[in-house]
Write an enzyme that holds these catalytic residues in place. Structure first.
Site, PDB file in Angstrom:
ATOM      1  CB  CYS A  43      68.356  79.797   5.115  1.00 42.85           C
ATOM      2  SG  CYS A  43      68.116  78.253   4.180  1.00 42.85           S
TER       3      CYS A  43
ATOM      4  CG  HIS B  27      66.218  78.262   9.225  1.00 47.54           C
ATOM      5  ND1 HIS B  27      65.566  79.311   8.622  1.00 47.54           N
ATOM      6  CD2 HIS B  27      66.520  77.378   8.238  1.00 47.54           C
ATOM      7  CE1 HIS B  27      65.461  79.073   7.330  1.00 47.54           C
ATOM      8  NE2 HIS B  27      66.032  77.902   7.064  1.00 47.54           N
TER       9      HIS B  27
ATOM     10  CD  GLU C 291      64.690  81.479  11.313  1.00 46.73           C
ATOM     11  OE1 GLU C 291      64.265  81.220  10.175  1.00 46.73           O
ATOM     12  OE2 GLU C 291      65.907  81.584  11.563  1.00 46.73           O
TER      13      GLU C 291
ATOM     14  CB  SER D 202      35.143  91.603  16.734  1.00 54.25           C
ATOM     15  OG  SER D 202      36.290  91.382  17.539  1.00 54.25           O
TER      16      SER D 202
ATOM     17  CB  VAL E 264      42.167  89.964  22.516  1.00 56.21           C
ATOM     18  CG1 VAL E 264      43.378  90.698  23.077  1.00 56.21           C
ATOM     19  CG2 VAL E 264      41.698  88.895  23.487  1.00 56.21           C
TER      20      VAL E 264
ATOM     21  CB  SER F  33      38.206  94.913  17.902  1.00 54.83           C
ATOM     22  OG  SER F  33      37.381  94.102  18.706  1.00 54.83           O
ATOM     23  CB  SER F  34      38.760  94.687  23.369  1.00 56.51           C
ATOM     24  OG  SER F  34      37.578  93.992  23.057  1.00 56.51           O
TER      25      SER F  34
END
Length: 506
Positions: free
Chosen positions: A79, A167, A169, A220, A223, A225-226
């Site tokens: 584009c 586009h 995508e 926290s 997911v 931070s773990s």
């Protein structure tokens, strides 16, 4: 070092979607600002130029010199990226009589063109542009057109350089996946970027970067931070100390449940009860950005205090992922919302920042977690915002409001699990509105609070749609909340998509 595709970001809303499509084809890519090409990086094998909200004819349009890129690498302009190459080469780009937006059909002139291999004649593409290429430079060869656009696709002679006005995508482009796949083949990509290869290379890089330094990690319970914690633990083991702060804005029983989960992962975790500190700091504050910043500053203060108790901490690790960065830092200068993981956190603490997941999308993070051997129940938890219920309580925050939204949320999430709907939605939560309304309970008139239920479907949090939960389920949850949560007499359901709304309300 992984070979990579560089995506030059000119500010399009779909730039990150280009990255997702490339990654879906087991190819590593990095998105960088339009004027920050990593010259000298020998791992770069190809370049994609994104779309943009600007016209190439605008004075403030994002432009960059492509002299040392074109001809050296295979290039695909999408584009605005296609229009920019034409404009810089002396072609004419201008506004057509009407803006073309939506579906169109390709007329392919050169069926042997490598970019269009296996793409069917008359296939559907998605257009979204205000400008079009009217006159192309002499060395541009037209490859495809649509009913309204003469230069829907072109190739530059004697170069592996293409431009497409549509586009590829977006999902609406029928063979968009194939076109990007063809471009990666042209670039000679090995297609070897997998969760296993990410873990292997990242652990190696972390060991080299961190050496024997000690790291403190903000957990926290979510997911991101773990997975960060387990990845770092694999890399540096006992040199990692995790801090999990109860800011009083977690879900019901979250503090105890998460600490128990972390024990199974073999992590060294310090739990800190800081509820009263955060409640005092937030008292009377209603502005969402102020709440986010107070909570962010609170994290810094708590971590600063905990880090001071530990010896020789040199790094702060965070579970920052790509959408956090994208929503907080925009090259167009528009910030959607500030994120607690982004920007300036280590300055006060005098620590260096470690963010091993910062180039990953959420579903990629989950794949990494599973590759690391983490339990599916930890990996497939819904995202939960760092500021927690602080941005699910609209208006000022009090301990009683926290109790109300915790209890309502607990009922909602428990019922989603019981109904087998939890894994059908990307994220769900209860929001306490600053709205009271009249109700009747027994023979008495009530004037109490309203809970809004939110559930969305998404792939990467960049876009989301409201989840079509069954009416019977919503009726049951509403009834449970109103009957069991003191202070609530009305429940509503949010049917907004992102965009134009966001997933969270604040």
């Amino acid at each position: 070092m992984h070979e990579k595709i560089i995506i030059l970001d000119f500010g399009s809303q779909t730039t990150q979607l280009i990255g997702r499509r490339v990654r879906d084809l087991s190819t590593y890519c990095e998105i960088v600002p339009y004027n920050k090409f990593p010259f000298g990086d020998e791992s770069v094998k190809g370049v994609i130029l994104s779309g943009s909200p600007f016209s190439v004819n605008e004075e403030n349009a994002f432009k960059t010199d492509l002299t040392n890129i074109r001809g050296k690498y295979p290039v695909l302009g999408i584009c605005y990226g296609a229009q920019l190459m034409a404009n810089l080469a002396g072609g004419k780009v201008c506004k057509p009589n009407s803006r073309e937006y939506g579906r169109a059909h390709l007329n392919i002139y050169d069926k042997n063109d490598k970019l269009f291999a296996n793409i069917k004649q008359n296939s559907e593409v998605w257009m979204s542009h205000g400008d079009t290429i009217v006159n192309a430079p002499e060395n541009f060869t037209r490859v495809a057109s649509t009913e309204d656009v003469d230069w829907a696709a072109y190739r530059i002679k004697d170069e592996e350089t293409w431009g497409v006005q549509f586009h590829p995508e977006v999902f609406h482009t029928e063979h968009g996946h194939d076109l990007i796949d063809n471009f990666l083949t042209i670039c000679g990509m090995k297609r070897d970027w997998t969760p296993a290869s990410f873990v292997e290379s990242t652990v190696k890089e972390l060991r080299e970067e961190l050496g024997n330094d000690k790291v403190i990690l903000a957990l926290s319970g979510g997911v991101d931070s773990s997975v960060t914690a387990v990845l770092l633990n694999k890399a540096i083991g006992e040199n990692l100390t995790c801090v999990f702060v109860d800011h009083g804005l977690l879900r019901k029983n979250e503090f105890e449940n998460v600490l128990r989960d972390y024990e199974h992962l073999g992590l060294h975790v310090i739990g800190v009860d800081a509820k009263n500190y955060f409640y005092n700091e937030l008292e009377g504050v209603t502005d969402p950005e102020k709440k986010r910043k107070i909570i962010g500053k609170g994290f810094i203060d708590v971590f600063d205090s905990e880090a001071a108790k530990l010896k020789d901490i040199k790094w702060l690790a965070q579970g920052t992922i790509y959408p956090d960065i994208i929503e907080s830092l925009s090259i167009t200068g528009v910030t959607i919302k500030s994120h607690h993981n982004v920007g300036g956190l280590p300055e006060k603490m005098n620590l260096k920042l470690c963010e091993p997941l910062k180039l990953l999308f959420k579903d990629e993070v989950r794949k990494i977690g599973l590759e690391l051997g983490m339990q599916p129940n930890l990996i497939h938890r819904h995202p939960f915002p760092g500021p927690g219920l602080g941005i699910r309580i609209l208006g000022d925050i009090t301990p009683n409001k926290v109790r109300i939204v915790q209890e309502a949320d607990d009922i909602y999430i428990s019922e989603l699990r019981a109904a087998g709907l939890y894994n059908e939605v990307w994220q769900a939560g209860a929001i306490l509105l600053p709205v009271q309304s009249v109700g009747v309970m027994g023979d008495e008139r009530t004037y109490e609070n309203t809970i809004a239920l939110r559930a969305v479907t998404s792939k990467d949090a960049m876009t989301a749609d409201w989840a079509r939960l069954p009416y019977e389920f919503l009726a049951k949850v509403s009834n449970e909340i109103i009957n069991k949560v003191q202070g609530v007499n009305r429940v509503v359901y949010d049917v907004s998509s992102k965009p134009p709304a966001t997933i969270e309300w604040e």
